[in-house]
Design an enzyme around this catalytic site. Sequence first.
Site: not given
Ligand SMILES: C[S@@+](CC[C@H](N)C(=O)[O-])C[C@H]1O[C@@H](n2cnc3c(N)ncnc32)[C@H](O)[C@@H]1O
Length: 242
Positions: A82, A84, A110, A126, A150, A190
């Site tokens: 959370g 961002w 997420d 998703d 991200d 990213k």
């Molecule tokens: C590095 S974290 C993000 C950190 C976030 N920007 C923060 O500041 O807290 C990446 C996130 O992308 C999510 N993610 C990956 N594939 C996804 C998808 N298909 N749909 C939704 N979320 C996804 C993962 O569950 C993970 O929680």
Amino acid sequence: MAKTPGNSGRGQRDLKVRVKTARGRRSSSTRWLERQLNDPYVARAKREGYRGRAAFKLIELDDRFGFLKPGTRVIDLGCAPGGWCQVSVERTNALRSNSNKAQGFVVGLDLREIEAVPGAETHVLDFLDEGADVTAKDWLGGPADVVLSDMAAASSGHKQTDHLRIVALCEAAAEFAFDVLEPGGTFVAKVLAGGAEATLQAELKKRFEKVANVKPPASRSDSSEKYVVATGFKGLARASDD
Ligand SMILES: C[S@@+](CC[C@H](N)C(=O)[O-])C[C@H]1O[C@@H](n2cnc3c(N)ncnc32)[C@H](O)[C@@H]1O
């Protein structure tokens, strides 16, 4: 000597593999802990109440490009835990803490549930699901000004595979952005440097006025991650004219 599980050739080999794996795990988790303890961004995130050091990457990108303003409507893909969302809420005035400024709106998506972020609306979804773009626009109450991603696919431990996976995720996020962005909008995502992102860059250059590739200072120097910041979305009609 009689063969027992402990001294049989196979038993010994299995044990060695298990010990080696356990050692490997221990040393990588120790390395991770050391990095956390010595990382000024981790300490700063704690001090300033952010959910993770990732928050500073968005702060640095926005300080440079200025895409988050009071009144901006944001969709944050892959928002857990959370950080961002917290930065987006602050910068878009989504909590309407300052009533002289326009109120923004932040929707975070997420795969996993997160603790509520005051001022943001977060959902377990998703973004690859059929119709996720329409659902997200409904939650936002219209098109977005900014789409953030991200996201990272779970690491396979194989550098090239991880690179291909994250490029695929980023391409899908870009497609999502094309469907939900207002003309003039911004897409931030990213990617991992590694050679396979040429198609993505070409597509973004067609759809946006400007595309920059940036490594914000908060991104660890030993990581191959970087961020694309695409500004000035042309809208679907104009992009196909080019
Ligand atoms: C590095 S974290 C993000 C950190 C976030 N920007 C923060 O500041 O807290 C990446 C996130 O992308 C999510 N993610 C990956 N594939 C996804 C998808 N298909 N749909 C939704 N979320 C996804 C993962 O569950 C993970 O929680």
